[in-house]
Design a protein around this motif. Structure first.
Motif, short mmCIF file in Angstrom:
data_model
loop_
_atom_site.label_atom_id
_atom_site.label_comp_id
_atom_site.label_asym_id
_atom_site.label_seq_id
_atom_site.Cartn_x
_atom_site.Cartn_y
_atom_site.Cartn_z
N PHE A 67 45.71 -21.22 4.26
CA PHE A 67 44.70 -21.85 3.42
C PHE A 67 44.86 -23.37 3.41
O PHE A 67 43.89 -24.12 3.53
CB PHE A 67 44.76 -21.31 1.99
CG PHE A 67 43.81 -22.00 1.07
CD1 PHE A 67 42.46 -21.65 1.06
CD2 PHE A 67 44.23 -23.02 0.24
CE1 PHE A 67 41.56 -22.32 0.24
CE2 PHE A 67 43.34 -23.68 -0.60
CZ PHE A 67 42.00 -23.33 -0.60
N GLU A 127 41.22 -16.15 -5.99
CA GLU A 127 40.04 -15.52 -5.42
C GLU A 127 39.94 -15.79 -3.92
O GLU A 127 39.67 -14.88 -3.14
CB GLU A 127 38.79 -16.04 -6.13
CG GLU A 127 37.52 -15.33 -5.72
CD GLU A 127 36.32 -15.79 -6.53
OE1 GLU A 127 35.31 -16.17 -5.90
OE2 GLU A 127 36.40 -15.77 -7.77
N LYS A 128 40.18 -17.02 -3.52
CA LYS A 128 40.13 -17.36 -2.09
C LYS A 128 41.20 -16.61 -1.30
O LYS A 128 40.98 -16.25 -0.15
CB LYS A 128 40.28 -18.87 -1.89
CG LYS A 128 39.09 -19.65 -2.41
CD LYS A 128 38.88 -20.88 -1.58
CE LYS A 128 37.69 -21.65 -2.09
NZ LYS A 128 36.46 -21.30 -1.39
N GLN A 155 42.34 -13.76 -2.17
CA GLN A 155 42.09 -12.35 -2.43
C GLN A 155 43.30 -11.66 -3.06
O GLN A 155 43.74 -10.58 -2.65
CB GLN A 155 41.65 -11.63 -1.16
CG GLN A 155 40.35 -12.18 -0.61
CD GLN A 155 39.90 -11.49 0.64
OE1 GLN A 155 40.64 -10.77 1.29
NE2 GLN A 155 38.65 -11.71 0.99
N ARG A 203 47.80 -26.94 -5.11
CA ARG A 203 46.57 -26.44 -5.72
C ARG A 203 45.86 -27.54 -6.49
O ARG A 203 44.65 -27.74 -6.35
CB ARG A 203 46.88 -25.26 -6.65
CG ARG A 203 45.64 -24.74 -7.40
CD ARG A 203 45.98 -23.62 -8.33
NE ARG A 203 46.99 -23.91 -9.32
CZ ARG A 203 46.77 -24.59 -10.45
NH1 ARG A 203 45.57 -25.07 -10.73
NH2 ARG A 203 47.76 -24.79 -11.32
N MET A 211 41.66 -27.29 -7.61
CA MET A 211 41.31 -25.89 -7.85
C MET A 211 42.06 -25.34 -9.05
O MET A 211 43.17 -25.77 -9.35
CB MET A 211 41.66 -25.05 -6.62
CG MET A 211 40.90 -25.46 -5.37
SD MET A 211 41.32 -24.44 -3.97
CE MET A 211 40.41 -22.98 -4.42
N GLU A 215 44.02 -30.03 -4.45
CA GLU A 215 42.73 -29.51 -3.97
C GLU A 215 41.70 -29.44 -5.09
O GLU A 215 40.54 -29.11 -4.85
CB GLU A 215 42.91 -28.12 -3.36
CG GLU A 215 43.71 -28.10 -2.08
CD GLU A 215 42.98 -28.75 -0.91
OE1 GLU A 215 41.75 -28.57 -0.79
OE2 GLU A 215 43.65 -29.43 -0.13
N GLN A 248 40.43 -19.81 -9.04
CA GLN A 248 39.69 -20.11 -7.81
C GLN A 248 40.55 -19.85 -6.58
O GLN A 248 40.10 -19.26 -5.60
CB GLN A 248 39.21 -21.56 -7.82
CG GLN A 248 38.13 -21.85 -8.82
CD GLN A 248 37.88 -23.33 -8.99
OE1 GLN A 248 38.80 -24.15 -8.94
NE2 GLN A 248 36.61 -23.69 -9.21
N LEU A 249 41.80 -20.30 -6.63
CA LEU A 249 42.67 -20.13 -5.47
C LEU A 249 43.00 -18.65 -5.27
O LEU A 249 42.97 -18.15 -4.13
CB LEU A 249 43.95 -20.95 -5.62
CG LEU A 249 44.89 -20.90 -4.42
CD1 LEU A 249 44.17 -21.28 -3.12
CD2 LEU A 249 46.09 -21.78 -4.65
#
Length: 69
Positions: free
Chosen positions: A54, A24-25, A27, A12, A17, A15, A21-22
């Motif tokens: 991801f 959310e991506k 879900q 993470r 992030m 990236e 944020q992660l």
């Protein structure tokens, strides 16, 4: 010894992030994701697959099974 949380945090951060944020991506709830990084709990199969997808890596790579040593 599997240190999934450490691996998740490293990926993470690589990236650039935040956990929010992660999550959310992916879900998923940020609190749940934080628990994965801190090894309080482990993700279910569907979440493991979503995380590997991801990062575009295999589950073996994510779980450290492809490392020689």
């Amino acid at each position: 010894m599997l240190q999934l949380g450490k691996k998740l945090k490293e990926m993470r951060k690589a990236e650039g992030m935040t956990q929010e944020q992660l999550a959310e991506k992916l879900q998923i709830n940020r609190v749940n994701y934080t628990r994965y990084e801190t090894d309080v709990t482990r993700p279910d199969y569907e979440t493991l697959i979503a995380i590997a997808d991801f990062y575009n890596i295999s589950l073996d790579e994510m779980l450290g099974r492809d490392e020689r040593y």
